[in-house]
Design an enzyme around this catalytic site. Structure first.
Site, short mmCIF file in Angstrom:
data_model
loop_
_atom_site.label_atom_id
_atom_site.label_comp_id
_atom_site.label_asym_id
_atom_site.label_seq_id
_atom_site.Cartn_x
_atom_site.Cartn_y
_atom_site.Cartn_z
N ASN A 1 19.33 98.16 39.50
CA ASN A 1 19.27 98.29 38.03
C ASN A 1 17.91 97.92 37.47
OD1 ASN A 1 22.29 98.66 37.19
ND2 ASN A 1 22.26 97.06 38.76
N SER A 2 16.85 98.43 38.10
CA SER A 2 15.52 97.97 37.73
C SER A 2 15.09 98.46 36.35
CB SER A 2 14.52 98.41 38.77
OG SER A 2 14.41 99.80 38.77
N LYS A 3 15.90 99.31 35.73
CA LYS A 3 15.51 99.78 34.40
C LYS A 3 16.43 99.22 33.32
CE LYS A 3 13.49 103.78 36.41
NZ LYS A 3 13.85 105.08 36.96
N ASN A 4 17.10 98.16 33.66
CA ASN A 4 18.03 97.56 32.72
C ASN A 4 17.30 96.43 31.96
OD1 ASN A 4 19.75 95.28 32.04
ND2 ASN A 4 21.42 96.53 32.81
#
Lengths: 340, 299
Positions: free
Chosen positions: B63-66
């Site tokens: 979830n690195s774009k959360n």
């Protein structure tokens, strides 16, 4: 050349808004108020807002309000600036701003301004120029801009300006179309556009148009295949988890961010508008309605909003004009701001 | 989720609550209310925050774009202070190895450098990322960030010469790459005259304009320089002669011819180049066009 499938898009949005139990709704649950803003604004631009149960929506929106005055993304969620703006915008669409305790809401927003003029998104303190835009727009719609230090707010935004003429989320952060939209719109609303290097920024923005006619969000290697919505700077913070679940790359959202910015600085004639209209129309689901990030991808409410709003900015016939800074139909802005 | 609702409403700050927030986060890492409640519980229980970092590592993988994860991470790093520097720089590196333009990770990294330090190897790291992908605009931006803000490098003036050398090489390698051209302009922020007089800039313009590569960015810079009194060499003039379309009168001023070439070479932006043509003076020097380079703006 295709045309905008108004009836199908309206039907699609109404179906999605009503859904409560499927996967998409669970993942979207905490940002449902954002979704409501996207869907309802799209319906209004297309002249279909009457198809919605107004009282039901307003009653639900008011239940999302927290005792602090801010709104959460849904009932029972913590308040955040993102959803507070969405709530104000949805109420403005229905001409129902008077149901708010205006001072309570505006005190919540004003309380999030920091000493350097920036804004935090909530009590946890994340700072971002998106929140400057949201605060300035919210308070303007409530006629309470005098509750904050506008001079300092503007000064902070300008401190995020880069040598390419664009803006980032904090001083020194990379320019990105979504962030530029927020900063330029905040400066436009506060009458501070003279701080923008319009020719330099206009050139950067028009460089975002690629061969397909669509737009990307920042310079990159393969503009036709890897533009990404991953950095959705949008009005939504947590839409990421939703978008990431099924979208790898995107362009339609940039039609809104790049176009609205170009219009605000009076440079929209520098891009090829005809090609962009065609690109957006090609992203429609011609069977079931809705617009996707790029041709033949899965549709969602978020991109349906950005596609239709983009066409509105491009003066597509038969739909209402949308205001590039307020992100609301022009007639709604006139009603709220000028009492017309 | 119903259990979470219950402890959230009861404001129960217990190990059981911490466990329930972990489960709720695994179910939907975008739910900001859960994260916020987790911080309340963490503070109340005085948990070892290094353990919490490991928990975030596990969640962040997918979830690195959360936004929530990054925000939570900053909160942790702030609490841990200088201890967190190495770990946070490594963590963002790991993210960049999969997605070198992750906006959240860049924002986090810049915050770590400014708030907690760790500038020592940052320029070398930018170098490495640009070697991997010279088109990585985020890495170019970070390079500018380091050169202008690192307390160790002496600022833009001290770095300019070596940076121009590097940039010019990058331009030669891929003249269609927008990023180094903009970087070059940035290096001469508020000092256009020095750019006009820089022999490295003149030389790279000639090289690009006599190659088979894209000429758009070179022509655009040349146009700007001419507006600021740049005196082109005979070779550079000849290169423009070669590129000038036949429909264009050879008697036309150099600036006008360059604009015409651009209109042909970049039809998507024909109206922009057309505007440049209309605002560019026939003679070089004194550009009536807004002082584009000089105004490269305060940051």
């Amino acid at each position: 050349m295709g045309e905008l499938l108004v009836e199908k898009h309206a039907k699609y949005i109404i179906t999605v808004e009503k859904r409560k139990d499927d996967f998409e709704s669970v993942v979207m649950e905490h940002l449902r108020l954002n979704g409501a803003y996207w869907g309802l604004t799209t319906l209004d631009i297309m002249g279909k807002l009457g198809a919605v149960e107004q009282d039901e929506v307003i009653s639900w929106v008011m239940q999302c309000q927290h005792e602090s005055g801010g709104f959460g993304g849904n009932i029972g969620h913590d308040p955040h600036l993102l959803y507070t703006l969405s709530a104000i915008q949805v109420l403005a669409l229905f001409d129902k701003l008077h149901v708010l305790d205006i001072d309570k809401v505006s005190n919540y927003i004003a309380g999030l301004q920091n000493e350097d003029g920036s804004f935090s998104g909530d009590i946890w303190g994340e700072v971002d120029t998106r929140f400057s835009y949201i605060s300035i727009l919210s308070l303007t719609l409530l006629h309470r801009l005098d509750k904050i230090d506008v001079g300092k707010a503007v000064k902070y935004i300008i401190s995020c300006k880069n040598v390419d003429g664009g803006f980032g989320c904090t001083p020194g952060a990379e320019s990105h179309a979504g962030q530029i939209f927020c900063c330029v719109a905040a400066l436009a609303i506060t009458g501070s556009l003279h701080h923008v290097d319009k020719d330099l920024l206009g050139w950067w923005l028009c460089e975002r148009q690629v061969k397909s006619g669509g737009l990307n969000g920042r310079p990159e290697k393969l503009p036709d295949v890897c533009c990404s919505c991953d950095i959705v700077i949008s009005i939504s913070k947590s839409v990421m988890s939703f978008i990431d679940s099924h979208v790898v790359a995107s362009q339609v959202c940039y039609s809104w961010w790049v176009l609205s910015s170009l219009i605000m600085i009076d440079r929209v004639h520098w891009i090829d508008k005809g090609k962009l209209v065609q690109f957006i129309l090609d992203c429609q689901d011609k069977e079931n309605g809705g617009i996707s990030d790029r041709p033949d991808d899965a549709v969602d409410v978020f991109h349906t909003y950005f596609g239709v709003a983009g066409l509105s900015l491009l003066e597509y016939p038969g739909i209402k004009p949308i205001d590039p800074a307020y992100a609301l139909p022009v007639d709604v802005v006139n009603r709220v701001m000028l009492g017309r | 989720m119903d259990y979470f609702r219950a402890i959230y409403l009861a404001n129960e700050r217990s190990p059981r609550s911490l466990q329930l927030t972990a489960e709720a986060i695994q179910l939907n890492p975008g739910n900001y209310t859960v994260w916020q409640f987790r911080r309340v519980v963490l503070e109340a229980l005085a948990v070892d925050l290094h353990e919490e970092l490991k928990f975030v590592d596990r969640i962040a993988g997918d979830n690195s774009k959360n936004y929530q994860i990054w925000h939570h991470r900053r909160w942790l790093a702030e609490k841990l202070g200088a201890d967190a520097v190495t770990n946070e720089l490594e963590f963002t590196k790991k993210i960049f190895s999969q997605d070198a333009k992750n906006y959240h990770a860049w924002s986090h990294r810049q915050w770590v450098l400014q708030a907690l330090g760790g500038w020592e190897d940052e320029l070398a790291y930018c170098q490495q990322l640009l070697e991997d992908d010279i088109y990585n605009n985020s890495a170019w931006n970070q390079r500018y960030f380091v050169v202008t803000r690192s307390p160790l490098l002496g600022g833009l003036a001290a770095m300019r010469e070596s940076e121009v050398k590097y940039t010019v090489q990058a331009i030669r390698a891929s003249p269609e790459n927008e990023s180094p051209w903009r970087y070059l302009r940035g290096l001469y922020k508020n000092d256009t005259q020095s750019l006009v007089e820089d022999s490295q800039a003149a030389s790279v313009l000639l090289d690009v304009l006599t190659s088979k590569n894209s000429h758009v960015h070179a022509l655009s810079l040349l146009l700007d320089l001419l507006c600021h009194g740049f005196e082109p060499s005979q070779e550079l003039r000849s290169a423009i002669d070669v590129l000038t379309p036949e429909s264009c009168s050879p008697d036309l001023a150099l600036t006008k011819r360059i604009s015409s070439i651009l209109e042909h070479a970049d039809p998507t932006r024909v109206k922009y180049w057309n505007w440049r043509k209309s605002t560019t003076p026939v003679q070089s020097a004194q550009c009536q066009n807004t002082d584009r380079l000089a105004n490269l703006s305060m940051q």
